[in-house]
Design an enzyme around this catalytic site. Structure first.
Site, PDB file in Angstrom:
ATOM      1  N   HIS A 117      -9.022   5.556   2.403  1.00 35.76           N
ATOM      2  CA  HIS A 117      -7.747   5.908   1.769  1.00 35.76           C
ATOM      3  C   HIS A 117      -7.387   7.384   1.857  1.00 35.76           C
ATOM      4  CE1 HIS A 117      -8.593   1.899   0.323  1.00 35.76           C
ATOM      5  NE2 HIS A 117      -7.309   1.785   0.080  1.00 35.76           N
ATOM      6  N   VAL A 118      -8.304   8.201   2.352  1.00 29.35           N
ATOM      7  CA  VAL A 118      -7.966   9.621   2.606  1.00 29.35           C
ATOM      8  C   VAL A 118      -6.733   9.677   3.520  1.00 29.35           C
ATOM      9  CG1 VAL A 118      -8.780  11.661   3.869  1.00 29.35           C
ATOM     10  CG2 VAL A 118     -10.315  10.470   2.306  1.00 29.35           C
TER      11      VAL A 118
ATOM     12  N   MET B  63      -7.860   3.277   9.386  1.00 28.00           N
ATOM     13  CA  MET B  63      -7.150   2.088   8.921  1.00 28.00           C
ATOM     14  C   MET B  63      -6.379   1.437  10.063  1.00 28.00           C
ATOM     15  SD  MET B  63      -5.910   2.665   5.028  1.00 28.00           S
ATOM     16  CE  MET B  63      -7.067   2.372   3.688  1.00 28.00           C
ATOM     17  N   GLY B  64      -5.910   0.257   9.794  1.00 22.97           N
ATOM     18  CA  GLY B  64      -5.203  -0.541  10.802  1.00 22.97           C
ATOM     19  C   GLY B  64      -5.672  -1.971  10.643  1.00 22.97           C
TER      20      GLY B  64
ATOM     21  N   GLY C  22       0.844  -1.201   0.000  1.00 21.78           N
ATOM     22  CA  GLY C  22       0.000   0.000   0.000  1.00 21.78           C
ATOM     23  C   GLY C  22       0.874   1.243   0.000  1.00 21.78           C
TER      24      GLY C  22
ATOM     25  N   GLU D  15     -10.073  -0.566  11.460  1.00 21.57           N
ATOM     26  CA  GLU D  15     -10.774  -1.433  10.495  1.00 21.57           C
ATOM     27  C   GLU D  15     -10.638  -2.922  10.808  1.00 21.57           C
ATOM     28  OE1 GLU D  15      -8.966  -1.054   6.602  1.00 21.57           O
ATOM     29  OE2 GLU D  15      -6.988  -1.412   7.425  1.00 21.57           O
TER      30      GLU D  15
ATOM     31  N   ASP E  71       0.235   1.955   8.939  1.00 19.59           N
ATOM     32  CA  ASP E  71      -0.249   1.174  10.091  1.00 19.59           C
ATOM     33  C   ASP E  71       0.730   1.145  11.266  1.00 19.59           C
ATOM     34  OD1 ASP E  71      -2.426   0.664   8.541  1.00 19.59           O
ATOM     35  OD2 ASP E  71      -2.131  -1.501   8.373  1.00 19.59           O
TER      36      ASP E  71
HETATM   37  O1  F6P Z   1      -0.957  -0.336   3.868  1.00 19.73           O
HETATM   38  C1  F6P Z   1      -1.740  -0.703   4.937  1.00 19.73           C
HETATM   39  C2  F6P Z   1      -3.200  -0.458   4.610  1.00 19.73           C
HETATM   40  O2  F6P Z   1      -3.432   0.920   4.477  1.00 19.73           O
HETATM   41  C3  F6P Z   1      -4.095  -1.096   5.657  1.00 19.73           C
HETATM   42  O3  F6P Z   1      -4.326  -0.249   6.742  1.00 19.73           O
HETATM   43  C4  F6P Z   1      -5.333  -1.379   4.857  1.00 19.73           C
HETATM   44  O4  F6P Z   1      -6.034  -2.488   5.368  1.00 19.73           O
HETATM   45  C5  F6P Z   1      -4.803  -1.700   3.503  1.00 19.73           C
HETATM   46  O5  F6P Z   1      -3.562  -1.073   3.394  1.00 19.73           O
HETATM   47  C6  F6P Z   1      -5.721  -1.280   2.388  1.00 19.73           C
HETATM   48  O6  F6P Z   1      -5.183  -1.709   1.196  1.00 19.73           O
HETATM   49  P1  F6P Z   1      -5.702  -1.325  -0.257  1.00 19.73           P
HETATM   50  O7  F6P Z   1      -5.074  -0.039  -0.632  1.00 19.73           O
HETATM   51  O8  F6P Z   1      -5.227  -2.444  -1.097  1.00 19.73           O
HETATM   52  O9  F6P Z   1      -7.181  -1.208  -0.186  1.00 19.73           O
END
Ligand code: F6P
Length: 344
Positions: free
Chosen positions: A274-275, A171-172, A11, A224, A129
């Site tokens: 994703h913000v 996130m997490g 990510g 999450e 994370d």
């Molecule tokens: O990189 C970690 C993370 O941001 C996690 O917190 C989250 O579950 C995951 O990536 C989301 O991934 P993607 O961008 O593939 O939806």
């Protein structure tokens, strides 16, 4: 040592471009080394998609989020053909050493390639994370915490006006670092993280107790990856990546729905998603990423392969990738217990 291959995998996170800039400037400016940018993480080595990175290519990117190299969650170990292509391409492009910037999956591949084929690899830790072992902090985390804290502050005022419960999902995936730190900074009335088991009834009780003291609104922050005790949360199992991670997101809705039912208080849910990963990095993350990038090049030149540049206290030091991929760095429970003092 002539040519370093550089990739960003997993990510994305704010600060990746600061690392790229630091690696290129240190390599060219200090050691007269070439840098080859590998596109989209390990995928670029499977497909053979690379581009030379000059000083010019990294001008003006320090403050930019994302990664100019692109990223992916590709695992070259998924098939023997991909693995062979990866090894062939490393030879074909004359890559002497690789700097892999990533989280547990990208660095797990780095360690395996180093072990199995004696590839000269140095890791740089990244993830919003903050759950990587071996380093005190990962860049990207501070930025994500700032974004989440600002969101909590904003939700506070509207929660207050409407006498509502506001559930904020951050996130997490495996750990609740963002939830704990942003929750503390934003004055959350309850913080739900994967490391601390809790039932929705307990959360509802905490909120009801708070409202009995005359408070008319509440803020609940949930990571999450939190699993409420006694409830079976289902995710779409078919939507997994190369490393078999399921796609999370949406636990906030379940919590919000149940809390409204149990407390009879009007409830709204905000999923930050994703913000938290986009946009410009904080000054802290830019500096940390820059220091890690410079150190990674120094480690390549010093022959410290199979290691990751890491933050320990206020120093950047090498730590073995073997240590890094052994597990995950969970939330410090002393910190969580302090946050809990302010629940309810
Ligand atoms: O990189 C970690 C993370 O941001 C996690 O917190 C989250 O579950 C995951 O990536 C989301 O991934 P993607 O961008 O593939 O939806």
């Amino acid at each position: 040592m002539k040519k370093i291959g550089l990739l960003t995998g997993g990510g994305d996170c704010p600060g990746l471009n600061a690392v790229i800039r630091a690696v290129v400037k240190r390599s060219i400016g200090t050691y007269n080394l070439e840098v080859l940018g590998i596109r989209e993480g390990w995928k670029g080595l499977v497909s053979g998609t690379v581009e030379p990175l000059t000083n010019y290519a990294v001008t003006g990117i320090l403050h930019r989020g994302g990664t100019i190299l692109g990223t992916s969650r590709t695992n070259p170990y998924k098939s023997s053909e991909d693995l062979q292509r990866t090894l062939n391409n490393i030879k074909r492009f004359g890559i002497d050493a690789i700097i892999a910037v990533g989280g547990e999956d990208t660095l797990g591949v780095a360690w395996r390639l180093h072990q199995d084929y004696q590839l000269k690899i140095v890791g740089v830790p990244k993830t919003i994370d903050n759950d990587l072992l071996g380093t005190d902090y990962t860049f990207g985390f501070d930025t994500a915490v700032h974004i989440a804290t600002e969101a909590i502050d904003r939700l506070h005022t509207t929660a207050e006006s409407h006498h509502r419960i506001m559930v904020v999902e951050v996130m997490g995936r495996h750990t609740g670092w963002i939830a704990t730190v942003a929750g503390m900074a934003g004055g959350a009335d309850c913080i739900l993280i994967p490391e601390r088991s809790m039932s929705i009834e307990e959360v509802a009780e905490t909120i009801k107790k708070r409202h009995r003291t005359g408070k008319t609104f509440s803020i609940v922050v949930v990571a999450e990856g939190f699993m409420p005790q006694g409830l079976d949360v289902k995710y779409e199992k078919e939507k997994t990546d190369d490393f078999d991670h399921i796609r999370l997101g949406g636990i906030g809705n379940l919590i919000g729905h149940k809390l409204e039912e149990l407390t009879n208080i009007d409830t709204r849910v905000t999923i930050l998603g994703h913000v938290q990963r986009g946009g410009t990095p904080t000054a802290y993350d830019r500096v940390l990423a820059t220091r890690l990038g410079v150190k990674a090049v120094d480690m390549v030149v010093a022959g410290e392969f199979g290691n990751m540049a890491a933050l320990k206290g206020s120093d950047i030091v090498p730590v073995s990738l073997e240590e890094v991929i052994k597990g995950r760095k969970s939330v410090n429970m002393e910190l969580y217990d302090i946050a809990q003092v302010f629940f309810g």
